[in-house]
Design a protein around this motif. Sequence first.
Motif, PDB file in Angstrom:
ATOM      1  N   GLY A 113       0.690  -1.331   0.064  1.00  0.00           N
ATOM      2  CA  GLY A 113      -0.273   0.246  -0.167  1.00  0.00           C
ATOM      3  C   GLY A 113       0.878   1.386   0.222  1.00  0.00           C
ATOM      4  O   GLY A 113       0.292   2.248  -0.920  1.00  0.00           O
ATOM      5  N   ILE A 114       1.751   1.280   0.550  1.00  0.00           N
ATOM      6  CA  ILE A 114       2.669   2.427   1.099  1.00  0.00           C
ATOM      7  C   ILE A 114       3.687   2.758  -0.309  1.00  0.00           C
ATOM      8  O   ILE A 114       3.859   3.819  -0.543  1.00  0.00           O
ATOM      9  N   PHE A 115       4.063   1.609  -0.678  1.00  0.00           N
ATOM     10  CA  PHE A 115       5.226   1.461  -1.853  1.00  0.00           C
ATOM     11  C   PHE A 115       4.237   2.321  -3.429  1.00  0.00           C
ATOM     12  O   PHE A 115       4.314   3.170  -4.351  1.00  0.00           O
ATOM     13  N   ASN A 116       2.664   1.670  -3.595  1.00  0.00           N
ATOM     14  CA  ASN A 116       1.333   2.191  -4.437  1.00  0.00           C
ATOM     15  C   ASN A 116       1.636   3.227  -4.675  1.00  0.00           C
ATOM     16  O   ASN A 116       1.031   3.791  -5.546  1.00  0.00           O
ATOM     17  N   VAL A 117       0.930   4.049  -3.152  1.00  0.00           N
ATOM     18  CA  VAL A 117       1.079   5.136  -2.613  1.00  0.00           C
ATOM     19  C   VAL A 117       1.706   6.026  -3.474  1.00  0.00           C
ATOM     20  O   VAL A 117       2.439   7.135  -4.411  1.00  0.00           O
TER      21      VAL A 117
END
Length: 370
Positions: free
Chosen positions: A313-317
């Motif tokens: 999730g953090i990476f994709n943001v």
Amino acid sequence: LTFLSCVATAAAAAPCESHKFSGGRVYAFCNDLPVLNSSLYWSYNPGDGELSVAFCAAPPSPGGWVSWAINPTGAGMKGAQALLAFKDSDGMMKVKTYNITGYGPLTESKVWFDVEKSSAEFSGGFMRIFATLRLPEKGLSAVNHLWQVGPSVTDGRPNVHGFSPDNLKAMGRLDLSSGHVIPVAAGDSKLRSRNIHGILNTISWGILFPVGILIARYLRSFPGADPAWFYLHVSCQIIGYAIGVAGWATGMYLGNKSKGVTFSLHRSIGIALFTLATLQIFALRLRPGKDHKYRIYWNVYHHGAGYAILVMGIFNVFKGLDILKPGVGWTRAYTAVVSIIGGVALVLEATTWILYFMRRKKENAARNDG
């Protein structure tokens, strides 16, 4: 009109009046376009439909491209009839025409207007397109026009341009006779959808899910926190999931509206996040009791999926911010949020271990006293 050459420097954001043309030639109209550091010069004869243009813009890189287009059927990119200039493999500037049907690979083709003359040059960081066009409809007073710049060309084919707000706003209504350029809002709808997509997913996958995981991992260690931590955790994850579904849906909508544009990694991670989060929601209904023999396996799955959602999730943001390019301030703001969450996690991790050792010490002392 014959070919013209435009004298510009790297500071070519200057007004039209500062640009000079060789041979004392002057266009009837000039307009400094509102985005992408570009200018358009033109003369128009409504009687025979002759339109002479000079378009000047700075590509993102020396190997990039610039383009100016007329769209006779709409205000957006689809249907645009484009003149596009770039430096070919032989080092010569080329001007090609394209009938734009989507974001897929471009193929040189005939366009709505006749190109009687065309040339291009590149100096001082700016590419310039010069052309004399014959519009098929005489007496036109205004046309929808677009302009664009792209970063690279591969095997003679221009690669897709960026998707910053300026790229998406590079369109307007050109009044051929009065010299006015009227911005249009055609790109605002897609930009608004992109912003909504980014905000929803940042709040969901990038903030609420990580906070919910922190609650589950750390608050349960504090005496008296049970069962409050559980309800906080579930509430945080369900709200995050609901917002994430909305963000995922806007992403699918944008994908359908942008045929040929595929951010494969970003899209694949988004699908994986949606799938894992959906399984997590259904897993709540299948959670065995604390003393059930299968509870340990459920815990392994639930924790593993949760941490996978956290990382992806953090990476994709960040991946989405890199695609949308909303401005460095937004990336810094989210970096600060992630740093705060990470800092809180480190403090709580240390506190959890301190409480654990204190509890063990107390239990050992009680056992020894017994």
